[in-house]
Write a protein that holds these residues in place. Structure first.
Motif, PDB file in Angstrom:
ATOM      1  N   TRP A   1       0.826  -1.200   0.000  1.00 29.87           N
ATOM      2  CA  TRP A   1       0.000   0.000   0.000  1.00 29.87           C
ATOM      3  C   TRP A   1       0.866   1.258   0.000  1.00 29.87           C
ATOM      4  O   TRP A   1       0.529   2.250  -0.659  1.00 29.87           O
ATOM      5  N   GLY A   2       1.979   1.225   0.730  1.00 33.18           N
ATOM      6  CA  GLY A   2       2.886   2.368   0.751  1.00 33.18           C
ATOM      7  C   GLY A   2       3.434   2.686  -0.629  1.00 33.18           C
ATOM      8  O   GLY A   2       3.517   3.855  -1.025  1.00 33.18           O
ATOM      9  N   ARG A   3       3.805   1.643  -1.390  1.00 33.98           N
ATOM     10  CA  ARG A   3       4.307   1.868  -2.746  1.00 33.98           C
ATOM     11  C   ARG A   3       3.201   2.410  -3.656  1.00 33.98           C
ATOM     12  O   ARG A   3       3.459   3.223  -4.544  1.00 33.98           O
ATOM     13  N   ILE A   4       1.972   1.962  -3.437  1.00 34.91           N
ATOM     14  CA  ILE A   4       0.854   2.409  -4.278  1.00 34.91           C
ATOM     15  C   ILE A   4       0.601   3.908  -4.088  1.00 34.91           C
ATOM     16  O   ILE A   4       0.437   4.651  -5.068  1.00 34.91           O
ATOM     17  N   VAL A   5       0.562   4.361  -2.826  1.00 33.66           N
ATOM     18  CA  VAL A   5       0.229   5.774  -2.586  1.00 33.66           C
ATOM     19  C   VAL A   5       1.456   6.677  -2.593  1.00 33.66           C
ATOM     20  O   VAL A   5       1.322   7.901  -2.689  1.00 33.66           O
ATOM     21  N   GLY A   6       2.664   6.089  -2.460  1.00 32.96           N
ATOM     22  CA  GLY A   6       3.884   6.882  -2.586  1.00 32.96           C
ATOM     23  C   GLY A   6       4.516   7.330  -1.288  1.00 32.96           C
ATOM     24  O   GLY A   6       5.010   8.454  -1.210  1.00 32.96           O
ATOM     25  N   VAL A   7       4.512   6.464  -0.251  1.00 29.22           N
ATOM     26  CA  VAL A   7       5.209   6.766   0.996  1.00 29.22           C
ATOM     27  C   VAL A   7       6.052   5.568   1.399  1.00 29.22           C
ATOM     28  O   VAL A   7       5.785   4.438   0.998  1.00 29.22           O
ATOM     29  N   ASN A   8       7.083   5.844   2.225  1.00 27.11           N
ATOM     30  CA  ASN A   8       8.023   4.809   2.653  1.00 27.11           C
ATOM     31  C   ASN A   8       7.874   4.571   4.143  1.00 27.11           C
ATOM     32  O   ASN A   8       7.647   5.494   4.916  1.00 27.11           O
ATOM     33  N   ARG A   9       8.046   3.319   4.552  1.00 26.79           N
ATOM     34  CA  ARG A   9       7.954   2.976   5.979  1.00 26.79           C
ATOM     35  C   ARG A   9       9.139   3.532   6.759  1.00 26.79           C
ATOM     36  O   ARG A   9       9.030   3.836   7.944  1.00 26.79           O
ATOM     37  N   ASN A  10      10.295   3.683   6.123  1.00 29.82           N
ATOM     38  CA  ASN A  10      11.494   4.176   6.803  1.00 29.82           C
ATOM     39  C   ASN A  10      11.543   5.697   6.743  1.00 29.82           C
ATOM     40  O   ASN A  10      11.408   6.290   5.674  1.00 29.82           O
ATOM     41  N   ILE A  11      11.733   6.321   7.896  1.00 31.78           N
ATOM     42  CA  ILE A  11      11.805   7.775   7.958  1.00 31.78           C
ATOM     43  C   ILE A  11      13.139   8.179   8.584  1.00 31.78           C
ATOM     44  O   ILE A  11      13.812   7.366   9.218  1.00 31.78           O
ATOM     45  N   SER A  12      13.502   9.427   8.421  1.00 29.91           N
ATOM     46  CA  SER A  12      14.828   9.883   8.841  1.00 29.91           C
ATOM     47  C   SER A  12      14.856  10.434  10.260  1.00 29.91           C
ATOM     48  O   SER A  12      15.913  10.818  10.749  1.00 29.91           O
TER      49      SER A  12
ATOM     50  N   ALA B   1      -2.962   8.902   1.009  1.00 37.57           N
ATOM     51  CA  ALA B   1      -4.019   8.558   0.059  1.00 37.57           C
ATOM     52  C   ALA B   1      -5.042   9.683  -0.028  1.00 37.57           C
ATOM     53  O   ALA B   1      -5.484  10.053  -1.126  1.00 37.57           O
ATOM     54  N   ALA B   2      -5.408  10.245   1.128  1.00 32.85           N
ATOM     55  CA  ALA B   2      -6.362  11.361   1.132  1.00 32.85           C
ATOM     56  C   ALA B   2      -5.765  12.587   0.445  1.00 32.85           C
ATOM     57  O   ALA B   2      -6.454  13.286  -0.306  1.00 32.85           O
ATOM     58  N   ALA B   3      -4.478  12.850   0.699  1.00 27.96           N
ATOM     59  CA  ALA B   3      -3.820  14.004   0.073  1.00 27.96           C
ATOM     60  C   ALA B   3      -3.762  13.858  -1.445  1.00 27.96           C
ATOM     61  O   ALA B   3      -3.827  14.854  -2.173  1.00 27.96           O
TER      62      ALA B   3
ATOM     63  N   PHE C   1       6.578  12.785  14.794  1.00 27.85           N
ATOM     64  CA  PHE C   1       5.889  12.125  13.691  1.00 27.85           C
ATOM     65  C   PHE C   1       5.031  13.121  12.914  1.00 27.85           C
ATOM     66  O   PHE C   1       5.014  13.114  11.680  1.00 27.85           O
ATOM     67  N   GLU C   2       4.344  14.003  13.635  1.00 28.04           N
ATOM     68  CA  GLU C   2       3.523  15.027  12.980  1.00 28.04           C
ATOM     69  C   GLU C   2       4.392  16.014  12.205  1.00 28.04           C
ATOM     70  O   GLU C   2       4.022  16.444  11.105  1.00 28.04           O
ATOM     71  N   ARG C   3       5.547  16.376  12.752  1.00 30.64           N
ATOM     72  CA  ARG C   3       6.463  17.261  12.028  1.00 30.64           C
ATOM     73  C   ARG C   3       6.956  16.606  10.739  1.00 30.64           C
ATOM     74  O   ARG C   3       7.141  17.276   9.723  1.00 30.64           O
ATOM     75  N   HIS C   4       7.179  15.305  10.800  1.00 32.15           N
ATOM     76  CA  HIS C   4       7.608  14.589   9.607  1.00 32.15           C
ATOM     77  C   HIS C   4       6.530  14.679   8.526  1.00 32.15           C
ATOM     78  O   HIS C   4       6.833  14.897   7.345  1.00 32.15           O
ATOM     79  N   ILE C   5       5.280  14.533   8.921  1.00 32.31           N
ATOM     80  CA  ILE C   5       4.165  14.627   7.971  1.00 32.31           C
ATOM     81  C   ILE C   5       4.059  16.041   7.395  1.00 32.31           C
ATOM     82  O   ILE C   5       3.892  16.229   6.191  1.00 32.31           O
ATOM     83  N   ILE C   6       4.199  17.045   8.273  1.00 35.99           N
ATOM     84  CA  ILE C   6       3.968  18.432   7.858  1.00 35.99           C
ATOM     85  C   ILE C   6       5.123  18.982   7.032  1.00 35.99           C
ATOM     86  O   ILE C   6       4.930  19.516   5.925  1.00 35.99           O
ATOM     87  N   TYR C   7       6.351  18.856   7.570  1.00 30.58           N
ATOM     88  CA  TYR C   7       7.487  19.568   6.984  1.00 30.58           C
ATOM     89  C   TYR C   7       8.349  18.690   6.071  1.00 30.58           C
ATOM     90  O   TYR C   7       8.773  19.143   5.010  1.00 30.58           O
ATOM     91  N   ASN C   8       8.636  17.456   6.473  1.00 30.19           N
ATOM     92  CA  ASN C   8       9.511  16.603   5.659  1.00 30.19           C
ATOM     93  C   ASN C   8       8.783  16.053   4.434  1.00 30.19           C
ATOM     94  O   ASN C   8       9.300  16.121   3.320  1.00 30.19           O
ATOM     95  N   LEU C   9       7.595  15.467   4.650  1.00 28.06           N
ATOM     96  CA  LEU C   9       6.863  14.871   3.540  1.00 28.06           C
ATOM     97  C   LEU C   9       5.981  15.882   2.825  1.00 28.06           C
ATOM     98  O   LEU C   9       5.590  15.656   1.678  1.00 28.06           O
ATOM     99  N   GLY C  10       5.657  16.984   3.493  1.00 29.40           N
ATOM    100  CA  GLY C  10       4.814  18.006   2.877  1.00 29.40           C
ATOM    101  C   GLY C  10       3.442  17.490   2.489  1.00 29.40           C
ATOM    102  O   GLY C  10       2.948  17.783   1.396  1.00 29.40           O
ATOM    103  N   LEU C  11       2.810  16.720   3.381  1.00 29.09           N
ATOM    104  CA  LEU C  11       1.532  16.102   3.049  1.00 29.09           C
ATOM    105  C   LEU C  11       0.330  17.007   3.286  1.00 29.09           C
ATOM    106  O   LEU C  11      -0.789  16.638   2.946  1.00 29.09           O
ATOM    107  N   LEU C  12       0.532  18.169   3.889  1.00 27.25           N
ATOM    108  CA  LEU C  12      -0.589  19.092   4.006  1.00 27.25           C
ATOM    109  C   LEU C  12      -0.823  19.751   2.647  1.00 27.25           C
ATOM    110  O   LEU C  12       0.113  20.224   2.011  1.00 27.25           O
TER     111      LEU C  12
END
Length: 202
Positions: free
Chosen positions: A48-59, A110-112, A156-167
């Motif tokens: 599912w991660g490959r389908i939507v474009g995210v990786n399980r490993n984060i920095s 997926a929602a984004a 984890f929330e910072r990773h979503i907001i700033y690193n992945l830019g999912l907002l």
């Protein structure tokens, strides 16, 4: 053939073969472990991660990563023989998200991917991403918008907001971010902000 229809040996052989090759259990397991995002585990979530474009490993280390260290209050480190040293200062590092964290990340991405980026839709999306926290998207001017967080995001929330830019970022709109917990801001009664001499202006 009809003369062998009631042969116990042949009937038992057929029943045994059917039990061995019956795909029903395999299909059920595949649906549960891979196809259904709500129950998928391990490799299923990786697909599912490959389908939507995210990786399980984060920095960055997620909040549920535990490390060896001294006793604290509240307890945040673990004793000998239970956890490794922290590698938070390493230049190159990767942390593997747990299935539950990764499932959350997949649903957010997926929602984004399919979101119509209007202000009402973005605010509905924010309630999905931060279900128990106050955060909203504001239109602050012509082609300008702001994400306002009434809390300090965790790692984890910072990773979503700033690193992945999912907002979501509407096309051509200048976006900025404001983190302002009400406990430190002066404001009016009933808003959750603080009185005179207790908080500063936002």
């Amino acid at each position: 053939m009809s003369q062998y229809a009631n042969s116990p040996i042949i009937c038992n052989l057929i029943a045994s073969i059917n039990d061995c090759i019956d795909p029903e259990k395999s299909i059920t397991d595949f649906y549960k472990l891979a196809f259904n995002i709500k129950t998928a585990q391990g490799f299923g979530l990786d697909i599912w991660g490959r389908i939507v474009g995210v990786n399980r490993n984060i920095s960055i280390p997620p909040d549920d990563v535990e490390a060896f260290g001294f006793k604290t209050s509240p307890q945040s480190f673990q004793p000998f023989n239970s956890q490794p040293f922290s590698s938070a200062g390493a230049r190159f590092s990767a942390y593997r998200l747990s299935d539950e964290r990764f499932r959350t990340l997949i649903m957010i991405k997926a929602a984004a991917n399919i979101l119509n980026t209007t202000a009402p839709n973005i605010n509905k999306y924010l309630r999905l991403v931060f279900p128990d926290k106050r955060v909203y998207f504001l239109i602050t001017g012509h082609m300008k918008g702001r994400y306002f967080f009434e809390f300090i995001p965790n790692k984890f929330e910072r990773h979503i907001i700033y690193n992945l830019g999912l907002l979501p970022r509407p096309s051509g709109v200048l976006i900025d971010y404001r983190e302002s917990p009400p406990t430190g801001i002066f404001g009016f009664s009933g808003t959750g902000f603080q009185p005179f001499n207790q908080g500063s202006f936002a």
